[in-house]
Design a protein around this motif. Sequence first.
Motif, short mmCIF file in Angstrom:
data_model
loop_
_atom_site.label_atom_id
_atom_site.label_comp_id
_atom_site.label_asym_id
_atom_site.label_seq_id
_atom_site.Cartn_x
_atom_site.Cartn_y
_atom_site.Cartn_z
N GLN A 62 -1.41 1.05 3.26
CA GLN A 62 -1.28 -0.49 1.73
C GLN A 62 -0.92 0.03 0.44
OE1 GLN A 62 -5.19 -2.02 1.59
NE2 GLN A 62 -5.77 -0.48 0.23
N VAL A 83 4.02 -3.70 6.83
CA VAL A 83 2.33 -2.88 6.23
C VAL A 83 2.37 -4.59 5.32
CG1 VAL A 83 1.08 -1.42 4.42
CG2 VAL A 83 3.67 -0.62 5.99
N LEU A 85 0.03 -5.59 3.43
CA LEU A 85 -0.92 -5.37 2.05
C LEU A 85 0.49 -4.51 1.35
CD1 LEU A 85 -4.03 -4.55 3.18
CD2 LEU A 85 -3.15 -6.83 2.54
N ALA A 86 1.62 -4.59 1.56
CA ALA A 86 2.27 -3.66 0.57
C ALA A 86 3.51 -4.47 -0.26
CB ALA A 86 4.22 -2.44 1.63
#
Length: 203
Positions: A62, A83, A85-86
Amino acid sequence: MAETPDEHYFTADPSVPFARQQVAFEAWDQELAMESGAGVFAKGRLDIGTSVLFKETEPPVQGRFLDLGCGYGAIGLTIAKTVPLASVIGIDVNERAVRLMNDNARTLGVDSRVVACTPDQVPTDYTFDEIWSNPPIRIGKEALHTLLLTWLPRLLPGGRAVMVVGKNLGGDSLQRWLTEQGYPTTRIGSAKGFRVLESIRPA
């Protein structure tokens, strides 16, 4: 005018007609389809170096990511798709590349977490957890060093940069130079004549 091999590295508005071309590839168990274009690095394909980068690494977890020299967005958009949460910023001096990455982000449904822009559009106080890059080695050693020393300080303490560099284009000497600049660098992968380097900004 014919497209020159290195035009994509330094031309804000390449002279060749802007014909788009589909690219499909697999990375980190993701099947991705994007558009590339004339005058932008790796038109119509995933270049070998970037392919090695994906095969020799695991996806990050993240954070805020910089895709340095983003091209049509292969690295940054793969991070965004893999990802959840990127958040990703892709930068490139090539305005076509910026347009393609933003268009591809919309197509892939990650445009709420991805933006591509030219380097001067990134706020000077914006920092990153990680930088991922297939850097433009062919701009020359001095220009490359300037580029890296501009963006590596944007890493948060303890952050890292992951880069793929051809051995015959100075991958090993770049590893030494990065360490000498205060960014301890190790080789975390090697295949098909490419080195995958990990540089750490000390905490």
